[in-house]
Design a protein around this motif. Sequence first.
Motif, mmCIF file in Angstrom:
data_model
loop_
_atom_site.group_PDB
_atom_site.id
_atom_site.type_symbol
_atom_site.label_atom_id
_atom_site.label_comp_id
_atom_site.label_asym_id
_atom_site.label_seq_id
_atom_site.Cartn_x
_atom_site.Cartn_y
_atom_site.Cartn_z
ATOM 1 N N ARG A 3 13.794 -46.725 25.109
ATOM 2 C CA ARG A 3 14.066 -48.162 25.075
ATOM 3 C C ARG A 3 12.978 -48.922 25.820
ATOM 4 O O ARG A 3 12.744 -48.703 27.010
ATOM 5 C CB ARG A 3 15.439 -48.435 25.676
ATOM 6 C CG ARG A 3 16.572 -47.836 24.841
ATOM 7 C CD ARG A 3 17.813 -47.584 25.640
ATOM 8 N NE ARG A 3 17.585 -46.549 26.653
ATOM 9 C CZ ARG A 3 18.552 -45.812 27.193
ATOM 10 N NH1 ARG A 3 19.795 -45.976 26.819
ATOM 11 N NH2 ARG A 3 18.263 -44.926 28.120
ATOM 12 N N LEU A 5 11.208 -52.597 26.981
ATOM 13 C CA LEU A 5 11.365 -54.019 27.278
ATOM 14 C C LEU A 5 9.979 -54.634 27.421
ATOM 15 O O LEU A 5 9.155 -54.155 28.199
ATOM 16 C CB LEU A 5 12.161 -54.206 28.570
ATOM 17 C CG LEU A 5 12.268 -55.627 29.128
ATOM 18 C CD1 LEU A 5 12.978 -56.542 28.147
ATOM 19 C CD2 LEU A 5 12.987 -55.613 30.476
ATOM 20 N N VAL A 31 14.043 -53.099 22.784
ATOM 21 C CA VAL A 31 15.434 -53.511 22.928
ATOM 22 C C VAL A 31 15.565 -54.977 23.330
ATOM 23 O O VAL A 31 16.618 -55.594 23.136
ATOM 24 C CB VAL A 31 16.168 -52.633 23.965
ATOM 25 C CG1 VAL A 31 16.341 -51.221 23.430
ATOM 26 C CG2 VAL A 31 15.438 -52.611 25.303
ATOM 27 N N GLN A 32 14.472 -55.546 23.890
ATOM 28 C CA GLN A 32 14.517 -56.946 24.301
ATOM 29 C C GLN A 32 13.112 -57.408 24.664
ATOM 30 O O GLN A 32 12.246 -56.597 25.015
ATOM 31 C CB GLN A 32 15.442 -57.111 25.512
ATOM 32 C CG GLN A 32 15.638 -58.532 26.008
ATOM 33 C CD GLN A 32 16.346 -59.411 25.005
ATOM 34 O OE1 GLN A 32 15.753 -59.781 23.982
ATOM 35 N NE2 GLN A 32 17.594 -59.752 25.286
ATOM 36 N N TYR A 43 18.009 -58.566 32.795
ATOM 37 C CA TYR A 43 18.303 -57.708 31.643
ATOM 38 C C TYR A 43 18.414 -56.248 32.082
ATOM 39 O O TYR A 43 19.342 -55.535 31.690
ATOM 40 C CB TYR A 43 17.211 -57.843 30.574
ATOM 41 C CG TYR A 43 17.481 -56.994 29.360
ATOM 42 C CD1 TYR A 43 18.312 -57.454 28.341
ATOM 43 C CD2 TYR A 43 16.954 -55.710 29.240
ATOM 44 C CE1 TYR A 43 18.591 -56.670 27.226
ATOM 45 C CE2 TYR A 43 17.224 -54.920 28.142
ATOM 46 C CZ TYR A 43 18.051 -55.400 27.137
ATOM 47 O OH TYR A 43 18.348 -54.613 26.048
ATOM 48 N N ASN A 46 21.638 -55.028 33.610
ATOM 49 C CA ASN A 46 22.820 -54.916 32.740
ATOM 50 C C ASN A 46 22.619 -54.050 31.507
ATOM 51 O O ASN A 46 23.559 -53.862 30.728
ATOM 52 C CB ASN A 46 23.257 -56.321 32.290
ATOM 53 C CG ASN A 46 23.707 -57.189 33.442
ATOM 54 O OD1 ASN A 46 24.775 -56.990 34.006
ATOM 55 N ND2 ASN A 46 22.882 -58.162 33.812
ATOM 56 N N ASN A 47 21.408 -53.520 31.343
ATOM 57 C CA ASN A 47 21.124 -52.741 30.133
ATOM 58 C C ASN A 47 20.180 -51.581 30.458
ATOM 59 O O ASN A 47 19.313 -51.709 31.324
ATOM 60 C CB ASN A 47 20.459 -53.622 29.067
ATOM 61 C CG ASN A 47 21.328 -54.798 28.661
ATOM 62 O OD1 ASN A 47 22.195 -54.697 27.815
ATOM 63 N ND2 ASN A 47 21.089 -55.947 29.296
ATOM 64 N N PRO A 48 20.325 -50.465 29.760
ATOM 65 C CA PRO A 48 19.421 -49.333 29.988
ATOM 66 C C PRO A 48 18.034 -49.590 29.411
ATOM 67 O O PRO A 48 17.903 -50.066 28.283
ATOM 68 C CB PRO A 48 20.127 -48.174 29.260
ATOM 69 C CG PRO A 48 20.954 -48.832 28.203
ATOM 70 C CD PRO A 48 21.386 -50.153 28.776
ATOM 71 N N VAL A 49 17.015 -49.312 30.205
ATOM 72 C CA VAL A 49 15.619 -49.471 29.792
ATOM 73 C C VAL A 49 14.842 -48.254 30.268
ATOM 74 O O VAL A 49 15.017 -47.805 31.400
ATOM 75 C CB VAL A 49 15.003 -50.759 30.391
ATOM 76 C CG1 VAL A 49 13.501 -50.819 30.121
ATOM 77 C CG2 VAL A 49 15.691 -51.998 29.832
#
Length: 245
Positions: A3, A5, A31-32, A43, A46-49
């Motif tokens: 993932r 970013l 993913v973002q 981000y 709150n989210n896996p990276v």
Amino acid sequence: MYRLLIVDDEYEIRNGLKNYFPWETLGFQVVQDCSNGKEALQYIDNNPVDVLLCDIKLPFMSGIEVAQTLYEQKSPITVLFLSGYRDFEYARQAIKYNVKHYLVKPTKYDELVNIFTEVKKDLDKVYREKAENDFAYYDDLVIKVKRYINDQLDIANLNEASHIVGLTPNYLSKIFKDITGINFSHYLLDVKMQKSKEYLMSTQLKTYEISDKLGYGNPKNFTRTFKKHFGMSPREFRNKKQLRS
């Protein structure tokens, strides 16, 4: 897919990197994308990276500050810097915070391919070693559970086993099945049945005595279970073995 970013305050660069580079063929998924450092950290919270490709000059919080924050948090995220500034001080700070690569804008296609191919190899190695370590840990855990069963066969149960190894019963049940290929309850039953055969062949213990040693409160339950497991009653099994000898 790892993932990825992407963080850059210039929309054209951010959008171009996100949509016009074949990330998936290299094993990555964007993913973002974020326009500043604070947004990126929010981000990540709150989210896996797995990988962060981050510009150095950003509003609100620089890429250096983002890298420093992740470094101090002991984050496992792989950080790569992207910047139009050829500045040794930036590169020095990047190394200080364990930044893996420093790319200068405009980045070349081949350079991105080479660097992210290397990043993927590094990540593959890390995750492979982690998986091996996890397997070794859980393998030792299962050995501990098996020892507990053998030592406490009359009272052994999943709840107590999970307490001994510090896992929830459901999680231990899953791990035990993953490692051994058999459910905890089935393994416990198999051990009890094999032990009952040993008692019947090598001792003169009565059926109810064997039942008690194996933790069966009712000898009838033991007899019923034994017959279902071996196709004959404990008495029939013992008589058959004696006739053969």
